[in-house]
Design an enzyme around this catalytic site. Sequence first.
Site, PDB file in Angstrom:
ATOM      1  NE  ARG A  23       4.612  -9.428  -7.018  1.00  0.00           N
ATOM      2  CZ  ARG A  23       3.751  -8.833  -6.093  1.00  0.00           C
ATOM      3  NH1 ARG A  23       3.968  -7.858  -5.254  1.00  0.00           N
ATOM      4  NH2 ARG A  23       2.661  -9.747  -5.847  1.00  0.00           N
ATOM      5  CG  ASN A  41       2.798  -6.951  -9.208  1.00  0.00           C
ATOM      6  OD1 ASN A  41       3.529  -7.435  -9.664  1.00  0.00           O
ATOM      7  ND2 ASN A  41       1.774  -7.602  -8.555  1.00  0.00           N
TER       8      ASN A  41
END
Length: 94
Positions: A23, A41
Amino acid sequence: MPGPTVVRFTARVVGRVQGVGFRDYVRTRGRRLGLVGTATNMPDGAVVVIAEGGAPACQNLARLLVTGHTPGWTDRVEVVWQRAQGDLADFRRK
């Protein structure tokens, strides 16, 4: 002369993409490309990336997700292209 067409894509990235800096990688690359969006997520281990901005920059980020030159590895990337919504202000990691 008008600027590039603004678009949005949502990508569901499946593989080893949680707990490996994926990320942060997406956020950094997205910001460098001048995009706004999120990298989130999911409970099933996937990461969902939403990005919006100029079409060439979005295509570049989507291509980076598919090539596998990311932290961890990707088994599958599903990309859906959409019209820009203008509801994002920065590139965030969620």
